[in-house]
Design a protein around this motif. Sequence first.
Motif, short mmCIF file in Angstrom:
data_model
loop_
_atom_site.label_atom_id
_atom_site.label_comp_id
_atom_site.label_asym_id
_atom_site.label_seq_id
_atom_site.Cartn_x
_atom_site.Cartn_y
_atom_site.Cartn_z
N ALA A 5 0.83 -1.21 0.00
CA ALA A 5 0.00 0.00 0.00
C ALA A 5 0.87 1.26 0.00
N ARG A 6 1.98 1.21 0.70
CA ARG A 6 2.91 2.35 0.69
C ARG A 6 3.45 2.61 -0.71
N LEU A 7 3.75 1.53 -1.44
CA LEU A 7 4.24 1.69 -2.81
C LEU A 7 3.19 2.34 -3.70
N ALA A 8 1.94 1.91 -3.54
CA ALA A 8 0.86 2.50 -4.34
C ALA A 8 0.69 3.98 -4.00
N ALA A 9 0.82 4.31 -2.73
CA ALA A 9 0.71 5.71 -2.32
C ALA A 9 1.86 6.53 -2.90
N ALA A 10 3.07 5.99 -2.87
CA ALA A 10 4.23 6.70 -3.41
C ALA A 10 4.03 6.96 -4.90
N ALA A 11 3.50 5.99 -5.62
CA ALA A 11 3.25 6.16 -7.05
C ALA A 11 2.24 7.27 -7.29
N SER A 12 1.22 7.33 -6.45
CA SER A 12 0.20 8.37 -6.59
C SER A 12 0.79 9.76 -6.32
N VAL A 13 1.61 9.87 -5.30
CA VAL A 13 2.26 11.15 -4.98
C VAL A 13 3.17 11.58 -6.13
N LEU A 14 3.92 10.66 -6.69
CA LEU A 14 4.80 10.98 -7.82
C LEU A 14 4.01 11.50 -9.02
N ASP A 15 2.86 10.92 -9.26
CA ASP A 15 2.01 11.42 -10.35
C ASP A 15 1.54 12.84 -10.06
N SER A 16 1.19 13.12 -8.82
CA SER A 16 0.74 14.46 -8.45
C SER A 16 1.87 15.47 -8.61
N ILE A 17 3.07 15.09 -8.25
CA ILE A 17 4.23 15.98 -8.41
C ILE A 17 4.46 16.29 -9.89
N GLN A 19 2.34 16.30 -12.28
CA GLN A 19 1.24 17.03 -12.92
C GLN A 19 1.20 18.51 -12.57
N GLY A 20 1.98 18.93 -11.58
CA GLY A 20 1.95 20.33 -11.15
C GLY A 20 3.33 20.91 -11.03
N ARG A 21 3.42 22.05 -10.35
CA ARG A 21 4.69 22.75 -10.15
C ARG A 21 5.04 22.86 -8.68
N GLN A 22 4.24 22.25 -7.81
CA GLN A 22 4.51 22.37 -6.39
C GLN A 22 5.71 21.52 -5.98
N PRO A 23 6.45 21.95 -4.97
CA PRO A 23 7.56 21.14 -4.45
C PRO A 23 7.06 19.80 -3.93
N ALA A 24 7.92 18.80 -4.01
CA ALA A 24 7.55 17.47 -3.53
C ALA A 24 7.13 17.50 -2.07
#
Length: 433
Positions: A5-17, A19-24
Motif C-alpha cells: 500500500a505504501r508503494l501504491a501511495a508513493a506512485a500516486s504522490v509521484l504522479d501528483s508531483i 502534474q503540477g509545479r509544487q515542491p515534492a
Amino acid sequence: MTPAARLAAAASVLDSIAQGRQPAEVVLKAWGAANRYAGSKDRRAIADQVYKVLRARGRLVWAMDGREDGRALVIGSLSLIDGLSLEEIEALHTGDGYGPKPLSKQERARISLTGDEVPGWVVAGLPEFVVEDFKATYEDRWAEEAAGLMLPRAPIDLRVNIAKATVEEVEAELREAGLEPERTPWSATGLRLGAEPPPNVQALEAFKEGRIEIQDEGSQIVCALAGVEPGMTVIDYCAGGGGKTLGLGMRLEGEGRLVACDIVQKRLDNIRPRLIRAGVEAELQQLGPNGGGVEDLVDQADVVFVDAPCSGSGTWRRKPEDAWRLKVEDVDRLHTLQTQILARAAKLVKPGGRLIYVTCSMLRQENEASVDAFEEDHDGFMAVGVADALDGALVTDAGRAKLTELADHHRLRLSPATAGTDGFYAAVYERVA
C-alpha cells in the motif's frame, strides 16, 4: 499500511508531483493531510520512496522504456535501487487490498533486462542538456559534481543572528533542546543539523525569537561578499523570500538604510514577519515590470545585492523534482532576464559602491555567460577579488582559505561536491566611474 500500500501511495504522490509545479514536500504534506489513516512511519516510508525515485528519475525513466508515470518509476526503483528480485517485486504487486495491481508483461520484461549499456547522462541522474553543461564547466570532475548535487540529502544549515546572540550561546541552546549542532566550516555564523531525523527548527524558541534562521552555508557566504557595514545604504534588489535580506541587515546593526525590492508584492509582504522576528528594519519596495519604482535610489547605494531569478539548479539535492521540470528554453529565458536585471541594478550603485551578482544555479548560461555580458557592457565597474571582498567577521579562517582557493579572482563557484554547500555562483564589482 502494508508495504504494498505504501508503494501504491508513493506512485500516486509521484504522479501528483509530475502534474503540477509544487515542491515534492508540499505534495507529500497534502497527501498526508488527505489520508489521515497513514501513520507517521507510513508517511516517512512513502516520502523516502518518493525522494529515492526523484533522485534517480532519469535512470528509472530510461530503464522503464520511457515511461514517466509513478507506478513505472516505483517498479524500476525496486529493481535498480533496492535490488529486489522479480519474484519479490511481484509479491508486492498482487492487487490485494490497497496494493498495486500485478505487473504487466511489459513491466516484467523491463525489470528482467540486464547488460544494457547505460548512457552517461542517465548514470549521472541529470537531464542530458545539463550533463553537457557540467562537462564544459567541470571537465573530468563533472560526474563527481553531478553525484554531489543529486544523490545525498542536504543537511539543515542555520545562520545565527549575531545581532541577538553569539554562535556559542545558540549552539548551547540547541544542545539543551536535544539537538546536535555542528559548526559550519566556512561560515563563522553557521550551525549545521543533520537531515535525519528532520528537525522541526521553526518550533524552537531560538527560531521564534529570531536568534536563528534557516539558511544554507553557501547563501551565508555570498552575503559575506557584500561587505556591509553600519551606516551604509544597502539594496537587496531581488529579495524573494528575504533570507539574504536578513543576512545583509544583520551587519548594519540598526544603522544605515536597507531596502528590499521585488517585483511581486506578496513576496515582500511575507518578509515583514521575518524582519520583525530578526529585529531588522528594512524598507520594502515593489518594482515595476521593467525595474521602475527605485528612481530615487539611482547612484545612492553603497551595496547592491542582486540575487537574480534562476533555475535553482544549485538546490536540486533539496528539490530533485525541479531537475526534471527544467528545459533548455527556460535557461535561455533566465539568462536574458538576468542580464537585464543586472544592468538595471547597476544604476543604483554609487561611485565606490559594490555590486554583487548571485545565483543558486550550477549552469554556465546563468553564471559565466550572464556576468560576461555585464562586463562587456559596463566598463565603469571593476572586478573585486573574492579574497578582498569577504567580510572577516562572517567567515572562518579556514573559510577564507577555501573560498580563495575556489575563486576565479572575482568569481566564485560553490557546489555540494567542492564546498559541501548548495550550488551558488557569485561575482563582485566596484563602481569606479
